[in-house]
Design a protein around this motif. Structure first.
Motif, short mmCIF file in Angstrom:
data_model
loop_
_atom_site.label_atom_id
_atom_site.label_comp_id
_atom_site.label_asym_id
_atom_site.label_seq_id
_atom_site.Cartn_x
_atom_site.Cartn_y
_atom_site.Cartn_z
N ILE A 6 76.01 27.79 75.79
CA ILE A 6 76.97 27.97 76.92
C ILE A 6 76.33 28.38 77.95
N VAL A 7 76.48 27.50 79.19
CA VAL A 7 75.51 27.77 80.35
C VAL A 7 76.32 27.31 81.70
N ALA A 8 75.84 28.05 82.72
CA ALA A 8 76.18 27.31 84.00
C ALA A 8 74.87 27.09 84.60
N ILE A 15 69.27 28.35 86.84
CA ILE A 15 70.48 29.16 86.29
C ILE A 15 70.50 30.73 86.64
N GLY A 16 69.43 31.10 87.39
CA GLY A 16 69.54 32.60 87.84
C GLY A 16 68.38 32.98 88.57
N LYS A 17 68.20 33.90 89.31
CA LYS A 17 67.42 34.65 90.11
C LYS A 17 67.23 36.08 90.26
N ASP A 18 66.03 36.60 90.03
CA ASP A 18 65.88 37.97 89.87
C ASP A 18 66.63 38.85 88.94
N ASN A 19 66.88 37.97 87.81
CA ASN A 19 67.80 38.49 86.56
C ASN A 19 69.19 38.45 86.72
N GLN A 20 69.45 37.71 87.73
CA GLN A 20 71.09 37.82 87.95
C GLN A 20 71.67 36.38 88.19
N LEU A 21 72.90 36.27 87.94
CA LEU A 21 73.67 35.07 88.36
C LEU A 21 73.39 34.76 89.82
N ILE A 22 73.67 33.35 90.49
CA ILE A 22 73.48 33.06 91.47
C ILE A 22 74.85 32.85 92.47
N GLY A 44 68.92 36.70 75.12
CA GLY A 44 67.85 37.24 75.13
C GLY A 44 67.97 38.91 75.75
N ARG A 45 66.89 39.59 75.74
CA ARG A 45 67.14 40.85 76.13
C ARG A 45 67.36 41.14 77.52
N LYS A 46 66.38 40.27 78.33
CA LYS A 46 66.66 40.51 79.55
C LYS A 46 68.32 39.94 80.26
N VAL A 62 71.18 40.62 70.48
CA VAL A 62 70.04 40.77 71.33
C VAL A 62 68.77 40.44 70.78
N ILE A 63 67.97 39.44 71.26
CA ILE A 63 66.81 39.08 70.74
C ILE A 63 65.66 39.87 71.66
N THR A 64 64.92 40.43 70.94
CA THR A 64 63.64 41.11 71.68
C THR A 64 62.57 41.28 70.76
N ARG A 65 61.15 41.61 71.06
CA ARG A 65 60.12 41.57 70.57
C ARG A 65 59.88 43.30 70.32
N ASN A 66 60.70 44.01 70.72
CA ASN A 66 60.51 45.50 70.87
C ASN A 66 61.29 45.92 69.61
N VAL A 78 67.78 41.87 66.84
CA VAL A 78 67.03 41.00 66.06
C VAL A 78 65.67 40.63 66.88
N ASN A 79 64.75 40.33 66.03
CA ASN A 79 63.34 40.06 66.83
C ASN A 79 62.90 38.28 67.00
N SER A 80 63.96 37.44 66.67
CA SER A 80 63.80 36.16 66.65
C SER A 80 65.16 35.46 66.84
N LEU A 81 65.01 34.06 67.35
CA LEU A 81 66.39 33.29 67.26
C LEU A 81 66.78 32.93 65.87
N GLY A 100 72.02 32.55 76.50
CA GLY A 100 70.78 32.49 77.43
C GLY A 100 70.03 33.67 77.08
N GLY A 101 69.06 33.97 78.10
CA GLY A 101 68.79 33.03 79.39
C GLY A 101 67.77 31.89 79.20
N ALA A 102 66.92 31.77 80.09
CA ALA A 102 65.94 30.81 80.07
C ALA A 102 65.06 30.53 78.89
N GLN A 103 64.55 31.60 78.56
CA GLN A 103 63.57 31.73 77.23
C GLN A 103 64.44 31.19 76.13
N ILE A 104 65.54 31.85 75.68
CA ILE A 104 66.26 31.53 74.70
C ILE A 104 66.90 30.18 74.74
N TYR A 105 67.59 29.53 75.78
CA TYR A 105 67.98 28.30 75.87
C TYR A 105 66.89 27.45 75.49
N LYS A 106 65.65 27.42 75.89
CA LYS A 106 64.57 26.50 75.68
C LYS A 106 64.09 26.52 74.30
N1 LIG Z 1 74.04 30.66 84.43
C1 LIG Z 1 73.72 30.94 83.13
O1 LIG Z 1 74.59 30.52 82.39
C2 LIG Z 1 72.81 32.27 82.56
C3 LIG Z 1 73.09 32.67 81.24
C4 LIG Z 1 72.33 33.61 81.10
C5 LIG Z 1 71.42 34.10 81.56
N2 LIG Z 1 71.05 33.31 83.00
C6 LIG Z 1 70.07 34.12 83.66
O2 LIG Z 1 68.77 33.81 83.07
C7 LIG Z 1 67.91 34.90 83.64
C8 LIG Z 1 67.04 35.58 82.15
O3 LIG Z 1 66.67 34.23 81.48
P1 LIG Z 1 64.96 34.75 81.00
O4 LIG Z 1 64.60 33.76 80.38
O5 LIG Z 1 64.42 35.62 82.07
O6 LIG Z 1 65.27 35.96 80.05
P2 LIG Z 1 66.24 35.89 78.57
O7 LIG Z 1 65.62 34.69 77.88
O8 LIG Z 1 67.38 36.29 78.71
O9 LIG Z 1 65.32 37.10 77.73
C9 LIG Z 1 64.07 36.98 77.75
C10 LIG Z 1 63.53 38.08 76.63
O10 LIG Z 1 64.13 37.74 75.26
C11 LIG Z 1 63.13 38.08 74.32
N3 LIG Z 1 62.73 36.94 73.58
C12 LIG Z 1 62.47 35.66 74.14
N4 LIG Z 1 61.90 35.00 73.40
C13 LIG Z 1 61.90 35.52 72.11
C14 LIG Z 1 61.05 35.10 70.80
N5 LIG Z 1 60.92 34.16 70.53
N6 LIG Z 1 61.09 36.46 69.95
C15 LIG Z 1 61.64 37.61 70.11
N7 LIG Z 1 61.91 37.88 71.57
C16 LIG Z 1 62.28 36.77 72.32
C17 LIG Z 1 62.17 38.85 75.13
O11 LIG Z 1 62.45 40.20 75.01
P3 LIG Z 1 61.37 41.36 75.10
O12 LIG Z 1 60.68 41.20 76.51
O13 LIG Z 1 62.22 42.68 75.25
O14 LIG Z 1 60.59 41.36 74.04
C18 LIG Z 1 62.11 38.17 76.45
O15 LIG Z 1 61.47 38.98 77.63
C19 LIG Z 1 68.55 35.66 84.33
O16 LIG Z 1 68.48 35.35 85.90
C20 LIG Z 1 70.24 35.44 84.09
O17 LIG Z 1 70.95 35.72 85.27
C21 LIG Z 1 71.85 32.55 83.48
#
Ligand SMILES: NC(=O)c1ccc[n+]([C@@H]2O[C@H](COP(=O)([O-])OP(=O)(O)OC[C@H]3O[C@@H](n4cnc5c(N)ncnc54)[C@H](OP(=O)(O)O)[C@@H]3O)[C@@H](O)[C@H]2O)c1
Length: 169
Positions: A6-8, A15-22, A44-46, A62-66, A78-81, A100-106
């Motif tokens: 689910i995404v906007a 989808i975002g800027k400075d870790n915020q929605l726009i 994702g953690r962010k 919440v997915i993080t490598r920490n 958890v440490n992976s999708l 979301g966010g971008a890394q997890i959608y990808k």
């Molecule tokens: N418009 C929308 O619908 C929507 C929805 C959600 C988010 N957003 C926006 O998207 C942006 C955030 O996206 P983002 O890409 O920067 O961050 P993100 O995907 O939310 O989180 C990235 C973090 O997830 C963890 N991660 C990612 N891939 C991983 C993997 N393969 N294994 C383990 N951990 C993994 C890492 O955490 P660690 O660094 O802790 O290891 C990484 O730093 C923000 O601007 C937010 O507002 C928009």
């Protein structure tokens, strides 16, 4: 178990800027709440940190490598999708949402069955993007249009895309 993204996203996939929605889209937030309430949501953690607290009436994964990362009781780290999906399968869930966010959608776009996409009529600056996807692999099974008003600063379409599963082996 159905896996849904689910995404906007804007016309330019932002989808975002400075870790915020726009944008401010009250009707979109209502749609997000309607679909995800009562369910597990993977992020994702962010994205988790951008929300401040877990969303009410949903279980956050919440997915993080920490390995020291912690979240409030009844939510999960958890440490992976893949581990996130396995956790949901282990709980015998019918449905999970990837929010979301971008890394997890990808990573998730190749494994999800459905995408609920709010297509925002705008092309803002941003630093987080939804991945390009091949529209021929998806069919739109539902859509609705929303016009901008005092609570919604852009026109948008809410569309549900279902993956077309090929019957050719
Ligand atoms: N418009 C929308 O619908 C929507 C929805 C959600 C988010 N957003 C926006 O998207 C942006 C955030 O996206 P983002 O890409 O920067 O961050 P993100 O995907 O939310 O989180 C990235 C973090 O997830 C963890 N991660 C990612 N891939 C991983 C993997 N393969 N294994 C383990 N951990 C993994 C890492 O955490 P660690 O660094 O802790 O290891 C990484 O730093 C923000 O601007 C937010 O507002 C928009």
């Amino acid at each position: 178990m159905k896996i849904s993204i689910i995404v906007a996203k804007a016309d330019n996939n932002v989808i975002g800027k400075d870790n915020q929605l726009i944008w401010k889209l009250s009707a979109d937030l209502k749609l997000f709440k309607k679909h995800t309430t009562g369910h597990h949501i993977i992020m994702g953690r962010k994205t988790f940190e951008s929300m401040g607290n877990p969303l009410p009436n949903r279980t956050s994964i919440v997915i993080t490598r920490n390995s020291d990362y912690s979240v409030p009781d009844n939510h999960h780290v958890v440490n992976s999708l893949e581990s996130a999906i396995q956790l949901c399968i282990g709980k015998h869930l019918d449905q999970v949402y990837i929010i979301g966010g971008a890394q997890i959608y990808k990573e998730a776009i190749s494994i999800c069955d459905e995408m609920l996409i709010t297509e925002v009529d705008a092309s803002p600056d941003g630093d987080a993007f939804f991945p390009e996807f091949n529209k021929t692999e998806w069919k739109i099974v539902y859509d609705e249009y929303h016009s901008k008003d005092e609570k919604n600063e852009n026109n948008f379409r809410f569309a549900i895309y279902e993956r077309i599963h090929s019957i050719v082996q």
